[in-house]
Structure formats: structure tokens, C-alpha cells
Design a protein around this motif. Structure first.
Motif, PDB file in Angstrom:
ATOM      1  N   ARG A 188      82.240  11.730  51.434  1.00 33.84           N
ATOM      2  CA  ARG A 188      81.298  12.220  52.445  1.00 33.84           C
ATOM      3  C   ARG A 188      81.023  11.163  53.509  1.00 33.84           C
ATOM      4  N   MET A 189      80.762   9.929  53.080  1.00 29.40           N
ATOM      5  CA  MET A 189      80.465   8.881  54.049  1.00 29.40           C
ATOM      6  C   MET A 189      81.683   8.536  54.896  1.00 29.40           C
ATOM      7  N   PHE A 208      88.782   2.080  45.626  1.00 26.27           N
ATOM      8  CA  PHE A 208      87.801   2.673  46.539  1.00 26.27           C
ATOM      9  C   PHE A 208      86.576   1.794  46.792  1.00 26.27           C
ATOM     10  N   SER A 209      86.327   0.782  45.953  1.00 24.62           N
ATOM     11  CA  SER A 209      85.112  -0.012  46.135  1.00 24.62           C
ATOM     12  C   SER A 209      85.146  -0.805  47.438  1.00 24.62           C
ATOM     13  N   GLY A 210      86.293  -1.365  47.796  1.00 24.46           N
ATOM     14  CA  GLY A 210      86.391  -2.129  49.026  1.00 24.46           C
ATOM     15  C   GLY A 210      86.099  -1.282  50.258  1.00 24.46           C
ATOM     16  N   LEU A 211      86.581  -0.030  50.260  1.00 22.69           N
ATOM     17  CA  LEU A 211      86.319   0.852  51.397  1.00 22.69           C
ATOM     18  C   LEU A 211      84.827   1.158  51.496  1.00 22.69           C
ATOM     19  N   ILE A 212      84.172   1.326  50.361  1.00 24.28           N
ATOM     20  CA  ILE A 212      82.732   1.573  50.374  1.00 24.28           C
ATOM     21  C   ILE A 212      81.998   0.398  51.005  1.00 24.28           C
ATOM     22  N   TYR A 213      82.353  -0.821  50.609  1.00 25.14           N
ATOM     23  CA  TYR A 213      81.709  -1.997  51.188  1.00 25.14           C
ATOM     24  C   TYR A 213      81.969  -2.076  52.691  1.00 25.14           C
ATOM     25  N   ARG A 214      83.179  -1.738  53.112  1.00 23.09           N
ATOM     26  CA  ARG A 214      83.493  -1.759  54.547  1.00 23.09           C
ATOM     27  C   ARG A 214      82.658  -0.721  55.286  1.00 23.09           C
ATOM     28  N   MET A 215      82.522   0.468  54.711  1.00 23.91           N
ATOM     29  CA  MET A 215      81.726   1.517  55.351  1.00 23.91           C
ATOM     30  C   MET A 215      80.254   1.121  55.441  1.00 23.91           C
ATOM     31  N   PHE A 229      68.611   0.443  56.872  1.00 25.85           N
ATOM     32  CA  PHE A 229      69.675   1.103  56.112  1.00 25.85           C
ATOM     33  C   PHE A 229      69.202   2.501  55.772  1.00 25.85           C
ATOM     34  N   THR A 230      70.149   3.377  55.468  1.00 24.87           N
ATOM     35  CA  THR A 230      69.784   4.737  55.085  1.00 24.87           C
ATOM     36  C   THR A 230      69.683   4.847  53.567  1.00 24.87           C
ATOM     37  N   HIS A 231      68.994   5.876  53.132  1.00 24.68           N
ATOM     38  CA  HIS A 231      68.872   6.130  51.693  1.00 24.68           C
ATOM     39  C   HIS A 231      70.255   6.376  51.084  1.00 24.68           C
ATOM     40  N   GLU A 232      71.113   7.092  51.806  1.00 19.81           N
ATOM     41  CA  GLU A 232      72.455   7.381  51.304  1.00 19.81           C
ATOM     42  C   GLU A 232      73.262   6.096  51.134  1.00 19.81           C
ATOM     43  N   GLU A 233      73.138   5.163  52.068  1.00 16.84           N
ATOM     44  CA  GLU A 233      73.851   3.893  51.968  1.00 16.84           C
ATOM     45  C   GLU A 233      73.397   3.114  50.732  1.00 16.84           C
ATOM     46  N   ARG A 272      71.974   4.303  48.045  1.00 16.84           N
ATOM     47  CA  ARG A 272      72.391   5.017  46.843  1.00 16.84           C
ATOM     48  C   ARG A 272      73.853   4.743  46.508  1.00 16.84           C
ATOM     49  N   LEU A 273      74.696   4.654  47.535  1.00 15.53           N
ATOM     50  CA  LEU A 273      76.112   4.402  47.309  1.00 15.53           C
ATOM     51  C   LEU A 273      76.331   2.982  46.787  1.00 15.53           C
ATOM     52  N   LEU A 274      75.593   2.016  47.327  1.00 21.34           N
ATOM     53  CA  LEU A 274      75.693   0.653  46.819  1.00 21.34           C
ATOM     54  C   LEU A 274      75.168   0.573  45.389  1.00 21.34           C
ATOM     55  N   ASP A 275      74.075   1.275  45.111  1.00 22.04           N
ATOM     56  CA  ASP A 275      73.528   1.324  43.753  1.00 22.04           C
ATOM     57  C   ASP A 275      74.569   1.855  42.776  1.00 22.04           C
ATOM     58  N   LEU A 276      75.323   2.864  43.203  1.00 23.85           N
ATOM     59  CA  LEU A 276      76.366   3.437  42.351  1.00 23.85           C
ATOM     60  C   LEU A 276      77.459   2.405  42.068  1.00 23.85           C
ATOM     61  N   CYS A 277      77.830   1.619  43.096  1.00 21.91           N
ATOM     62  CA  CYS A 277      78.832   0.561  42.899  1.00 21.91           C
ATOM     63  C   CYS A 277      78.341  -0.457  41.870  1.00 21.91           C
ATOM     64  N   LEU A 278      77.082  -0.857  41.994  1.00 20.20           N
ATOM     65  CA  LEU A 278      76.518  -1.807  41.042  1.00 20.20           C
ATOM     66  C   LEU A 278      76.535  -1.232  39.631  1.00 20.20           C
ATOM     67  N   MET A 279      76.197   0.032  39.514  1.00 21.24           N
ATOM     68  CA  MET A 279      76.105   0.673  38.203  1.00 21.24           C
ATOM     69  C   MET A 279      77.465   0.737  37.503  1.00 21.24           C
ATOM     70  N   VAL A 280      78.505   1.143  38.218  1.00 22.32           N
ATOM     71  CA  VAL A 280      79.807   1.311  37.561  1.00 22.32           C
ATOM     72  C   VAL A 280      80.482  -0.027  37.266  1.00 22.32           C
ATOM     73  N   HIS A 281      80.022  -1.101  37.936  1.00 20.86           N
ATOM     74  CA  HIS A 281      80.588  -2.430  37.695  1.00 20.86           C
ATOM     75  C   HIS A 281      79.791  -3.234  36.665  1.00 20.86           C
ATOM     76  N   ALA A 282      78.712  -2.679  36.135  1.00 18.78           N
ATOM     77  CA  ALA A 282      77.757  -3.465  35.346  1.00 18.78           C
ATOM     78  C   ALA A 282      78.349  -4.045  34.060  1.00 18.78           C
TER      79      ALA A 282
END
Length: 458
Positions: A354-355, A396-403, A230-234, A236-246
Motif C-alpha cells: 500500500r505504501m 522487503f525490509s530495505g524498501l520499507i526503510y527507504r519509503m 510522521f504519519t500513524h501508518e509510517e 505502524r509499518l516501522l513497528d511491524l519491522c521491529l516486531m518481526v525482527h525481534a
């Protein structure tokens, strides 16, 4: 089906019983509930929530009140222990950091960890990611489930049997159990997904051990993907999803469920398992999957996605139940508290752009932006009511998971993994400070009937 030697009701018998139920049980008229002052859904008539408790964990802000009581919608804010979610997201961006673990500490303990505490805490989570010896085989691999949320709830309950102090409700023990579950649940999810692939999807399964030094987001991607790359950007984006859903306040369905069970004095595993069950519902945690299905449907049926007029009219058909799944809902739009904006949606939108363009999901991203922009206008025209709607976090969270190449099976389980810290923080608060069982009232509106002896019944 599962008990071939046990008598079962035939379909016609079940149909008859359903008819009996409907015939002998009066319809519960919502208007009657309103007349009696019932706060259906624990919501006031002005759309605000019934005040059921107080909390220091987080604050969900979507409106102000004027001195005369008038509700004034404002841009939404989500505050964890006094720190705005936008501030946390900016910190992650400015210093290119994974922040979910820091947010977990913040929610559990009430303040930010220092450098030493943060390093030790990350190591502690890392240490507990590997499940107890024999657990994966006995509790997950030997009893696969087509639904991962059910499997995760059962796995959490099963952890009770591996805990010598499962019933200890002291603060140190609840915090110990909370940290363990936060660390273990991602591994439970991935293991459950792999056996689901093997048994129900007839696909190959693969199991990877946790890798030293990874964040929670990196651990999930590393154990989920066959090549572990996986890439660092990927990440980081998943980490952001976890953070906003906490966390999202004490009143959301799953957190309130956790608090209700905790108020009874039950154990941590029962309370968290129940919260997972609440989040499983499509009206709560399953909405991002609905968003993606509806997005695909819209793109299939709108000839020119760039034509606002065509998109607007198609959204109108969905609201009128002339198109879509017949629910009349535009998934990803509307929230119980936010009406101007959902800060979580804005954070994910800004980071997904961006992604989306880099990975060829620009058409999907732009359509979601069009829905966000056009749906409030269509909603106002069709509903003729004062309530405004805005995009919520699910848009937007579902699209992030799909990406990120994540299976739809994991969309809601990822929500659960992110939300466990909030559930645990609210459980601690309920046990330590509330100390009173939650017991609202229901008014009986049925009619009296005489008792007829068994011999006299037709």
C-alpha cells in the motif's frame, strides 16, 4: 595514521608478511573438513543446523522430518514463546496497535502482559530512553564513527561504566540491564547518526528529546526526522519491522554469539556488544542494504522491468557472476531454515504494498515481487541441486526503510534495535539454565616443525 610517532610496517613489509603466512600455513581444504566429519558453519550436510542447545524463547520452522529422516520443506513459521508471528501481526492490524513493546515483554518474561503491566512497561521504556547525564557528550559526540554499528557496540560497552551493578548476573539485575538497553539503544543510534552526519557527511545535525507517550517506532521517527513529523501508518509499518525482527531462534549468528559470551560468565554489556558486532556483518544483518543496491542495479540495467523473460535472464547473469557485484548472490533470496516461505518476508511484503503505491515506489516493489517469483526457478536451473530458495525478510525490509525516508546508515542499526529483546531473552536463558561454557572442538591439521634458534634463522 593515528599514531604518527609510532613505528609502523611499510606496505612492502606487510606484503612480505602476507606471503610468509600463505607459504607456511597450509590451505584448509573444505573437503578435508567434510571427510573428518566437521560441521562447517555448524551445518549438517543435509542443510539443517547442528543441534547446539534447547530454548523456550522462539522457534524457527521451515521443514518437517518423515519417520525415515527425510526433510520435507513446509511454509515457514516463526513462533515467539508459543505464539505465531502471523497471529501477532494480525492482532496489530485488527486493532491498529503498536505491538513491539508487547513482544519485548513476551520474549523477556514468557507470557503476554496484562493491560496494567503493558501500560507500566511502556512508561518504563519511555523513562529510560534519555541517556545518563553526560553520556551522549562523552561517549558519542566526542568520538564519532563512520559506522553506526561500531558506535552502538562501543556505546553499549560504555554503559558498563555507568552501572554500579554491572557484574551482577542475578536474574533481576540482568532483566534490569536488558530493559535499560532496549530503551536506550534507539537514542544511541539516532545520536550516533547525527554526529556522523556532521563530521563525515558535512551536513547539519539536530537533536530532539524523547516525547512523552510514544511507542518505540514513534520515538525513532520523531527523533530521527528534523521536523519530528510522521504519519500513524509510517510508525505502524516501522513497528511491524521491529516486531518481526525481534528474535529468530538461538542459532542465528548474533544470538549464538550472545549465548557464547553469556556462557562464559561475562557481563550483559559485553555480551550484547558482541552480538551487535556479529550482526554488523554483511552475511547477517547487512543484507537488506545489499538488496537495495542490487535492486537499483537491476532497474538500471533491465530495459523492461515488466518482462519476466528479461528479468529472469538478468538474474541468471547475476548468479553466474556475469553481472552484479561478482558474488553470484541474489540478495534477499535464500535462508538457512526457510525454503518454501519466510513468514517475516510475507508479512512485510503484504504491508509494504500500500505504501509503495501511495509514495511512488511501485516500480521498486513490483521488481522485488518479480525477483521473489523468478529467482527460485533460475536458482534451481543454475545450481542443479535439491535445495529450494525463497524470499527472506531482507527482500522487503530495505524498501520499507527507504519509503520511510530512513538513511541507509540506519538499516542494520534498526535490525539491532529490534533484535536486542531476543538477545537479552536468550542471555537470560543461557545464564539461568544452561550453566555450561560453550566450547566446541577444532581439529589441528598443521604439520610439525622443528624449533630453530633466533641466531640460526635466515
Amino acid at each position: 595514521m593515528y599514531y604518527p610517532d609510532v613505528p609502523a610496517l611499510e606496505p612492502d613489509e606487510l606484503e612480505l608478511l602476507c606471503h610468509e603466512y600463505l607459504e607456511h600455513n597450509a590451505h584448509l581444504d573444505p573437503k578435508l573438513a567434510d571427510q573428518m566429519g566437521v560441521k562447517r558453519g555448524l551445518r549438517n550436510l543435509d542443510g539443517t543446523g547442528v543441534l547446539a542447545g534447547i530454548t523456550n524463547v522462539s522457534s524457527v520452522i521451515g521443514y518437517d522430518r518423515t519417520p525415515d529422516g527425510t526433510i520435507v520443506p513446509i511454509p515457514g513459521r516463526l513462533v515467539y514463546r508459543g505464539i505465531d508471528i502471523d497471529t501477532l501481526a494480525a492482532e496489530a492490524d485488527n486493532h491498529d496497535r503498536f505491538l513491539f513493546e508487547e513482544v519485548v515483554w513476551l520474549l523477556l518474561f514468557g507470557s503476554l502482559p496484562n493491560k496494567e503491566q503493558h501500560a507500566k512497561f511502556c512508561k518504563l521504556l519511555e523513562h529510560h530512553r534519555e541517556l545518563p547525564r553526560g553520556f551522549a557528550d562523552d561517549m558519542i559526540l566526542n568520538s564519532p564513527s563512520p559506522n553506526l554499528m561500531n558506535k552502538m557496540a562501543r556505546s553499549v560497552l560504555a554503559m558498563y561504566s555507568y552501572d554500579e551493578h554491572a557484574e551482577d548476573s542475578s536474574l533481576p539485575n540482568i532483566l534490569r540491564q536488558s530493559i535499560n538497553l532496549i530503551a536506550e539503544l534507539p537514542t544511541m543510534m539516532v545520536n550516533a547518526y547525527q554526529i556522523k552526519r556532521r563530521v563525515y557527511d558535512r551536513s547539519s545535525m539536530y537533536f530532539h528529546l524523547p516525547t512523552e507517550g510514544q511507542s518505540t517506532a514513534e520515538h525513532i521517527l520523531s527523533t530521527y526526522r528534523a521536523d519530528q513529523k510522521f504519519t500513524h501508518e509510517e510508525a505502524r509499518l516501522l513497528d511491524l519491522c521491529l516486531m518481526v525482527h525481534a528474535d529468530h531462534g538461538g542459532g542465528n549468528c548474533s544470538t549464538f554469539t550472545c549465548r557464547v559470551l553469556s556462557s562464559s560468565g561475562t557481563d550483559t554489556y559485553a555480551a550484547i556488544s558482541a552480538a551487535i558486532g556479529a550482526l554488523k556483518g554483511p552475511k547477517h544483518g547487512g543484507a537488506n542494504l545489499k538488496v537495495m543496491h542490487q535492486l537499483d542495479y537491476i532497474l538500471e540495467n533491465v530495459e523492461n522491468p515488466a518482462d519476466d523473460g528479461e528479468v529472469r535472464e538478468f538474474l541468471r547473469k547475476i548468479i553466474r557472476k556475469e553481472a552484479g557485484d561478482g558474488s553470484g548472490l541474489i540478495y534477499g533470496m535464500g535462508h538457512a531454515v526457510y525454503t518454501v516461505s519466510d513468514p517475516r518476508a510475507q508479512i512485510l511484503k503484504n504491508h509494504a504494498r500500500r505504501m509503495a503505491y501511495a509514495k511512488g515506489y511501485d516500480e521498486e516493489f513490483e521488481m522485488l515481487c518479480s525477483i521473489e517469483r523468478l529467482a527460485p526457478q533460475v536458482f534451481a536451473e543454475e545450481k542443479h541441486g535439491p535445495k529450494k530458495v525463497c524470499a527472506n525478510v531482507d527482500l522487503f525490509s530495505g524498501l520499507i526503510y527507504r519509503m520511510l525516508g530512513i538513511s541507509e546508515d540506519l538499516y542494520t542499526p534498526l535490525f539491532a534495535i529490534a533484535r536486542v529483546p531476543g538477545w537479552c531473552a536468550h542471555r537470560v536463558e543461557e545464564v539461568e539454565f544452561a550453566n555450561r561454557i560453550i566450547r566446541p572442538a577444532y581439529k589441528y591439521v598443521g604439520k610439525p616443525q622443528p624449533y630453530i634458534t633466533l641466531a640460526e634463522r635466515a
